[in-house]
Design a protein around this motif. Structure first.
Motif, PDB file in Angstrom:
ATOM      1  N   LEU A 155       0.826  -1.208   0.000  1.00  0.00           N
ATOM      2  CA  LEU A 155       0.000   0.000   0.000  1.00  0.00           C
ATOM      3  C   LEU A 155       0.861   1.260   0.000  1.00  0.00           C
ATOM      4  CD1 LEU A 155      -2.739  -1.117   2.564  1.00  0.00           C
ATOM      5  CD2 LEU A 155      -2.965  -0.932   0.077  1.00  0.00           C
ATOM      6  N   VAL A 156       1.943   1.259   0.771  1.00  0.00           N
ATOM      7  CA  VAL A 156       2.845   2.407   0.797  1.00  0.00           C
ATOM      8  C   VAL A 156       3.514   2.587  -0.571  1.00  0.00           C
ATOM      9  CG1 VAL A 156       4.984   3.311   1.803  1.00  0.00           C
ATOM     10  CG2 VAL A 156       3.243   2.292   3.276  1.00  0.00           C
ATOM     11  N   SER A 157       3.904   1.478  -1.187  1.00  0.00           N
ATOM     12  CA  SER A 157       4.519   1.553  -2.517  1.00  0.00           C
ATOM     13  C   SER A 157       3.546   2.140  -3.525  1.00  0.00           C
ATOM     14  CB  SER A 157       4.959   0.153  -2.968  1.00  0.00           C
ATOM     15  OG  SER A 157       5.912  -0.391  -2.080  1.00  0.00           O
ATOM     16  N   PHE A 158       2.292   1.715  -3.451  1.00  0.00           N
ATOM     17  CA  PHE A 158       1.280   2.214  -4.369  1.00  0.00           C
ATOM     18  C   PHE A 158       1.090   3.717  -4.196  1.00  0.00           C
ATOM     19  CE2 PHE A 158      -3.263   3.227  -5.022  1.00  0.00           C
ATOM     20  CZ  PHE A 158      -3.343   2.990  -6.390  1.00  0.00           C
ATOM     21  N   ALA A 159       1.011   4.164  -2.947  1.00  0.00           N
ATOM     22  CA  ALA A 159       0.833   5.594  -2.691  1.00  0.00           C
ATOM     23  C   ALA A 159       2.035   6.404  -3.166  1.00  0.00           C
ATOM     24  CB  ALA A 159       0.601   5.823  -1.190  1.00  0.00           C
ATOM     25  N   ALA A 160       3.233   5.900  -2.903  1.00  0.00           N
ATOM     26  CA  ALA A 160       4.444   6.614  -3.326  1.00  0.00           C
ATOM     27  C   ALA A 160       4.526   6.704  -4.842  1.00  0.00           C
ATOM     28  CB  ALA A 160       5.680   5.908  -2.763  1.00  0.00           C
ATOM     29  N   LEU A 161       4.182   5.621  -5.527  1.00  0.00           N
ATOM     30  CA  LEU A 161       4.210   5.644  -6.990  1.00  0.00           C
ATOM     31  C   LEU A 161       3.213   6.666  -7.533  1.00  0.00           C
ATOM     32  CD1 LEU A 161       4.423   1.812  -7.726  1.00  0.00           C
ATOM     33  CD2 LEU A 161       6.192   3.513  -8.202  1.00  0.00           C
ATOM     34  N   MET A 167      -2.767  -7.402  -5.881  1.00  0.00           N
ATOM     35  CA  MET A 167      -1.443  -7.657  -5.323  1.00  0.00           C
ATOM     36  C   MET A 167      -1.528  -8.010  -3.840  1.00  0.00           C
ATOM     37  SD  MET A 167       0.634  -7.308  -7.882  1.00  0.00           S
ATOM     38  CE  MET A 167       0.730  -6.533  -9.490  1.00  0.00           C
ATOM     39  N   VAL A 168      -2.380  -7.303  -3.095  1.00  0.00           N
ATOM     40  CA  VAL A 168      -2.517  -7.587  -1.668  1.00  0.00           C
ATOM     41  C   VAL A 168      -3.094  -8.984  -1.456  1.00  0.00           C
ATOM     42  CG1 VAL A 168      -3.705  -6.912   0.447  1.00  0.00           C
ATOM     43  CG2 VAL A 168      -2.722  -5.152  -1.034  1.00  0.00           C
ATOM     44  N   ILE A 169      -4.108  -9.342  -2.251  1.00  0.00           N
ATOM     45  CA  ILE A 169      -4.714 -10.679  -2.120  1.00  0.00           C
ATOM     46  C   ILE A 169      -3.688 -11.759  -2.438  1.00  0.00           C
ATOM     47  CG2 ILE A 169      -6.417 -12.248  -3.113  1.00  0.00           C
ATOM     48  CD1 ILE A 169      -8.229  -9.820  -3.523  1.00  0.00           C
ATOM     49  N   TYR A 170      -2.957 -11.594  -3.546  1.00  0.00           N
ATOM     50  CA  TYR A 170      -1.929 -12.570  -3.907  1.00  0.00           C
ATOM     51  C   TYR A 170      -0.876 -12.704  -2.806  1.00  0.00           C
ATOM     52  CZ  TYR A 170      -3.341 -13.185  -8.828  1.00  0.00           C
ATOM     53  OH  TYR A 170      -4.000 -13.515  -9.982  1.00  0.00           O
ATOM     54  N   ALA A 176      -5.420   7.374 -14.546  1.00  0.00           N
ATOM     55  CA  ALA A 176      -4.301   6.424 -14.441  1.00  0.00           C
ATOM     56  C   ALA A 176      -4.170   5.845 -13.041  1.00  0.00           C
ATOM     57  CB  ALA A 176      -3.001   7.098 -14.870  1.00  0.00           C
ATOM     58  N   VAL A 177      -4.346   6.699 -12.012  1.00  0.00           N
ATOM     59  CA  VAL A 177      -4.166   6.237 -10.630  1.00  0.00           C
ATOM     60  C   VAL A 177      -5.374   5.443 -10.162  1.00  0.00           C
ATOM     61  CG1 VAL A 177      -3.841   6.956  -8.246  1.00  0.00           C
ATOM     62  CG2 VAL A 177      -2.575   8.097 -10.068  1.00  0.00           C
ATOM     63  N   ILE A 178      -6.576   5.970 -10.398  1.00  0.00           N
ATOM     64  CA  ILE A 178      -7.769   5.268  -9.919  1.00  0.00           C
ATOM     65  C   ILE A 178      -7.933   3.931 -10.631  1.00  0.00           C
ATOM     66  CG2 ILE A 178      -9.375   6.295 -11.593  1.00  0.00           C
ATOM     67  CD1 ILE A 178     -11.433   6.425  -9.328  1.00  0.00           C
ATOM     68  N   GLY A 179      -7.436   3.841 -11.870  1.00  0.00           N
ATOM     69  CA  GLY A 179      -7.523   2.576 -12.598  1.00  0.00           C
ATOM     70  C   GLY A 179      -6.647   1.491 -12.019  1.00  0.00           C
ATOM     71  N   GLN A 180      -5.680   1.874 -11.177  1.00  0.00           N
ATOM     72  CA  GLN A 180      -4.766   0.889 -10.590  1.00  0.00           C
ATOM     73  C   GLN A 180      -5.268   0.332  -9.263  1.00  0.00           C
ATOM     74  OE1 GLN A 180      -0.500   2.092 -10.711  1.00  0.00           O
ATOM     75  NE2 GLN A 180      -1.276   3.910 -11.776  1.00  0.00           N
ATOM     76  N   ILE A 181      -6.347   0.861  -8.740  1.00  0.00           N
ATOM     77  CA  ILE A 181      -6.845   0.387  -7.444  1.00  0.00           C
ATOM     78  C   ILE A 181      -7.175  -1.108  -7.477  1.00  0.00           C
ATOM     79  CG2 ILE A 181      -8.732   0.590  -5.783  1.00  0.00           C
ATOM     80  CD1 ILE A 181      -8.750   3.579  -6.304  1.00  0.00           C
ATOM     81  N   PRO A 182      -7.875  -1.619  -8.511  1.00  0.00           N
ATOM     82  CA  PRO A 182      -8.112  -3.067  -8.553  1.00  0.00           C
ATOM     83  C   PRO A 182      -6.822  -3.879  -8.626  1.00  0.00           C
ATOM     84  CG  PRO A 182      -9.555  -1.918 -10.082  1.00  0.00           C
ATOM     85  CD  PRO A 182      -8.554  -0.917  -9.611  1.00  0.00           C
ATOM     86  N   LEU A 183      -5.824  -3.346  -9.317  1.00  0.00           N
ATOM     87  CA  LEU A 183      -4.542  -4.053  -9.400  1.00  0.00           C
ATOM     88  C   LEU A 183      -3.857  -4.084  -8.044  1.00  0.00           C
ATOM     89  CD1 LEU A 183      -3.275  -2.470 -12.749  1.00  0.00           C
ATOM     90  CD2 LEU A 183      -4.477  -4.638 -12.432  1.00  0.00           C
ATOM     91  N   MET A 184      -3.978  -2.984  -7.291  1.00  0.00           N
ATOM     92  CA  MET A 184      -3.400  -2.959  -5.953  1.00  0.00           C
ATOM     93  C   MET A 184      -4.097  -3.972  -5.054  1.00  0.00           C
ATOM     94  SD  MET A 184      -1.066  -1.412  -4.196  1.00  0.00           S
ATOM     95  CE  MET A 184      -0.738  -3.018  -3.498  1.00  0.00           C
ATOM     96  N   ALA A 185      -5.411  -4.037  -5.156  1.00  0.00           N
ATOM     97  CA  ALA A 185      -6.145  -5.025  -4.365  1.00  0.00           C
ATOM     98  C   ALA A 185      -5.723  -6.445  -4.738  1.00  0.00           C
ATOM     99  CB  ALA A 185      -7.648  -4.845  -4.587  1.00  0.00           C
TER     100      ALA A 185
END
Length: 501
Positions: free
Chosen positions: A49-55, A487-490, A476-485
């Motif tokens: 989550l921190v990596s996602f926010a920093a990116l 990654m966390v699940i995996y 671009a950022v909001i479209g990555q929210i499902p991808l972030m979710a």
């Protein structure tokens, strides 16, 4: 693969741990972590989550160049000769050795080759292309018949893509994880014979290009080798005749350029004539220039992995099969299989396919949701983001098979000196004893958590960089929210499965 060690490779080889406790293949245990397991899982999720926010705040424009792994295009005969010699030595134990636990064949095939390709490809790139004995045999046959090895009877359609390699990889992981008596010589011989016949037949029909995407092991090495820090750079290139300014780089066009029919093209998509011009220009440049090995950002290499049909399925099979290997060692699954009325191979096959299907379903759901939020086409988003799963799969491979490669690999090298089990010592390794190499239960457990988290963070970076070209800037950022979710699940599921035993 844990059960494999008790079926034919020999006794299970363990490393003496702290306090006299033993470490089995693949994993340490939750109690081996110097911090609570729940804290490790929570920390991994927070890191993502921190990596996602920093990116999102710091990485506003695409930065990855997309440098392909040209290091594999070797024209010398030395690596090919080495590959033939190694294959011939392997065949001694396979064809003439006794079918006993002291035969090194299963260890060579499942440990030194399958697992060993991971570190080799990570460091040196897609090395199996250079050593593949089947590619060498095809090249030699074409030389005898005076045929161009690059051309077969038919042209391989680009729509075929990685689908043949995906089928081959699925067949191998089924053999490795499910097949009855998979460590015995007859089973290994039959599988390798069918694999060789299918691969050489494909090469005869379509030419050597079949190996690139039709050979499961070359595709496997290519996926992992795309993360290699080594590439080959053309030094002082000579411009080939007729090269236009449009043929400079595969990445010099806008990823959302328009085609003649007015449809939007994704990243890496080019008109057929332009693609042919670029391919011919690249070949001409290589032939008229000297090349040198150079270091690169590994993520640049991963971003340069060309999208092709079947690529997402190939990566999902690799990732899902490793997760199933962890699940198959969990006491809950073992009891479930033992209590089932279905035969063990049937249960194993259903379990393998189910885990792969679940991993695929999560990926497709996340990419479809991301495409909708990012105002992109769901039909192309999955293929464009498939490369972001490769570091995750590599992290699982390293975490799961580290101790297997460390300890069973040493034992296999010792057995290799006597493939016929006659008491010989051909390679001088017969008297080797297992060494822990400084590995302890705590250090192995921390390594496993660390490489899994690193793999997911790198996957997040790759997905973020590609999303900046796939999606409009405003989404671009909001479209990555499902991808972030995703990654966390995996991450959470992967850690739970890895330490489930």
């Amino acid at each position: 693969m844990t059960m494999l060690l008790t079926q034919g490779v020999g006794e299970r080889f363990l490393a003496q741990g702290d306090g006299g406790r033993l470490l089995a293949h693949g994993v340490g245990g939750r109690q081996d972590l110097p911090i609570p397991f729940s804290a490790a899982v929570s920390g991994a999720a927070i890191a993502l989550l921190v990596s996602f926010a920093a990116l999102g705040f710091l990485w506003r424009e695409p930065r990855l160049a997309g440098i392909p792994s040209y290091v594999t295009r070797n024209t010398t005969w030395l690596p090919r000769a080495i590959g033939i010699v190694i294959a011939a030595y392997f065949a001694i134990g396979l064809l003439f050795g006794p079918d006993t636990p002291d035969n090194p064949t299963a260890g060579v095939f499942y440990v030194l080759f399958w697992v060993g390709l991971v570190p080799l490809s990570l460091v040196f790139g897609p090395v199996w292309r250079n050593f593949n004995p089947l590619r060498t045999l095809h090249l030699a046959a074409c030389a005898l018949l005076r045929r161009d090895p690059d051309h077969g009877w038919k042209t391989l359609s680009p729509r075929v893509g990685y689908w043949p390699a995906t089928a081959g990889l699925l067949a191998f992981v089924w053999l490795e994880l499910v097949a009855p008596d998979r460590a015995t010589l007859p089973v290994i011989t039959i599988w390798l014979t069918l694999y060789a016949l299918a691969t050489l037949t494909g090469a005869a029909i379509f030419g050597s290009q079949w190996f690139d995407k039709g050979d499961a092991f070359e595709a496997y090495s290519t996926l992992i080798g795309s993360l290699s820090p080594i590439s080959r750079q053309i030094a002082h290139p000579t411009r080939p005749p007729g090269r236009s300014a449009a043929a400079k780089s595969p990445r010099d066009k806008s990823p959302r350029s328009k085609s003649p029919d007015g449809k939007s093209r994704g990243r890496g998509s080019h008109p057929p004539t332009q693609t042919k011009l670029r391919n011919s220009a690249a070949k001409a440049t290589e032939s008229s220039s000297q090349t040198k090995l150079t270091l690169r950002n590994p993520l640049d290499g991963m971003a340069g992995l060309a999208h092709a049909p079947g690529l997402p399925a190939l990566v999902i099979v690799l990732l899902g099969s490793t997760m199933y290997d962890s699940l198959s060692n969990a006491p809950l699954w073992v009891r479930f299989v033992q209590e089932s009325r279905l035969p063990t191979p049937v249960m194993g096959t259903l379990g393998l396919l189910t885990v792969i299907a679940l991993v695929l379903a999560l990926f497709l759901a996340a990419t479809t949701w991301a495409a909708r939020l990012g105002s992109a086409s769901p039909a192309t988003t999955a293929g464009e983001l498939a490369h972001s799963l490769v570091p995750i799969a590599v992290g699982y491979l390293v975490a799961h098979y580290f101790t297997l490669f460390l300890f069973e690999g040493q034992h296999t090298l010792a057995l290799l000196s006597d493939p016929l089990d006659t008491g010989a010592n051909w390679l001088g390794t017969a008297n080797w004893t297992l060494q822990s190499m400084g590995a302890t239960p705590a250090s192995i457990a921390m390594l496993q958590v660390t490489v899994i988290v690193i793999g997911h963070v790198l996957g997040t970076v790759l997905a973020h960089d590609r999303a900046l070209t796939l999606f409009p800037h405003r989404t671009a950022v909001i479209g990555q929210i499902p991808l972030m979710a995703l990654m966390v699940i995996y991450t959470v599921v992967g850690l739970l499965l890895l330490f489930a035993g």
